[in-house]
Design an enzyme around this catalytic site. Structure first.
Site, short mmCIF file in Angstrom:
data_model
loop_
_atom_site.label_atom_id
_atom_site.label_comp_id
_atom_site.label_asym_id
_atom_site.label_seq_id
_atom_site.Cartn_x
_atom_site.Cartn_y
_atom_site.Cartn_z
N LYS A 15 -5.93 -4.97 -11.04
CA LYS A 15 -6.02 -3.78 -12.11
C LYS A 15 -4.51 -4.04 -12.39
CE LYS A 15 -6.60 0.07 -9.22
NZ LYS A 15 -6.52 -1.38 -7.86
N ARG A 86 -7.09 9.15 -7.86
CA ARG A 86 -7.71 8.37 -6.47
C ARG A 86 -8.72 9.43 -5.91
NH1 ARG A 86 -4.72 4.39 -3.90
NH2 ARG A 86 -2.58 4.15 -5.28
N ARG A 120 -4.04 -13.61 0.19
CA ARG A 120 -2.50 -13.38 -0.07
C ARG A 120 -1.28 -13.69 0.23
NH1 ARG A 120 -1.80 -7.92 -2.91
NH2 ARG A 120 -1.98 -6.23 -1.05
N ARG A 153 0.90 -10.66 4.91
CA ARG A 153 1.53 -9.32 5.54
C ARG A 153 0.20 -8.32 6.12
NH1 ARG A 153 2.17 -5.85 -0.15
NH2 ARG A 153 0.67 -5.88 -0.07
N ARG A 164 -9.31 -0.71 4.15
CA ARG A 164 -9.04 -0.35 2.63
C ARG A 164 -10.20 -0.31 1.71
NH1 ARG A 164 -4.45 -4.59 0.52
NH2 ARG A 164 -4.36 -2.49 -1.19
#
Length: 207
Positions: A15, A86, A120, A153, A164
């Protein structure tokens, strides 16, 4: 013509990348909830300021987020909205305050999303982002920009990534159904190259 675009998609769907490209292509604002809150953290609402919740480490309640987003959209000459709504209450509120020209859902397979999120890497010195498969550094584990160490991370471990995605699906499925029932939702395959995905989104926006 000023476009009013809503981009929906799970974490890792792209996004942020696509919103930035759309904003650049059409000369419109890229509005994210986080940016809108940071830019208006001292805005007074009947529930208090966003700052009062953020500094306490609490979630900013829906009515405050709604007012902040409404202000951001009213001040924008066209926008691409990313990261809001959301939940269903926010989706219904959004439908009340603006007429969207396009609502695009980036469809990406669950396992592909996990791969994207867990791959990532972030420089612990300058914050530059990389991906072990899609955007690797020239030297493994070393930032091209400053030579700092690239780290994974905590948010990007497999366990956290799956959590998530579960939370996203639980909260956002009613949002997707809301726009589907309104007849404005368009689904775009988000697994192609970023340029190809952008072409597909542009086709929807300009249809």
């Amino acid at each position: 013509m000023s476009h009013r675009i809503l981009l929906l998609g799970a974490p890792g769907a792209g996004k942020g990348t696509q919103s930035a490209k759309l904003a650049d292509e059409y000369g419109i604002e890229h509005v994210t909830t986080g940016d809108a809150l940071r830019a208006n953290k001292d805005m007074e609402t009947e529930y208090g300021t966003p700052r009062s919740f953020m500094e306490a480490g609490d979630l900013v309640p829906d009515p405050v987020v709604n007012e902040i987003v409404k202000t951001a959209l009213e001040n924008a000459d066209g926008f691409v909205l990313d990261g809001y709504p959301r939940n269903l209450d926010q989706a219904e509120y959004l439908s009340e305050i603006t007429d969207l020209d396009a609502v695009v859902l980036l469809e990406v397979d669950h396992e592909v999303l996990v791969d994207r999120l867990t791959g990532r890497r972030v420089c612990d010195e300058c914050g530059a982002n990389y991906h072990v498969d899609f955007q690797p550094p020239e030297e493994a584990g070393v930032c091209d920009e400053c030579g700092g160490e690239l780290v994974q991370r905590e948010d990007d471990t497999e366990e956290t990534a799956r959590e998530r995605l579960e939370v996203f699906e639980e909260n956002t499925e009613p949002v997707i159904e809301h726009f589907r029932e309104e007849g404005v939702l368009e689904e775009v395959d988000g697994e192609a190259t970023p340029d190809r995905v952008f072409d597909r989104i542009r086709d929807v926006v300009e249809a």
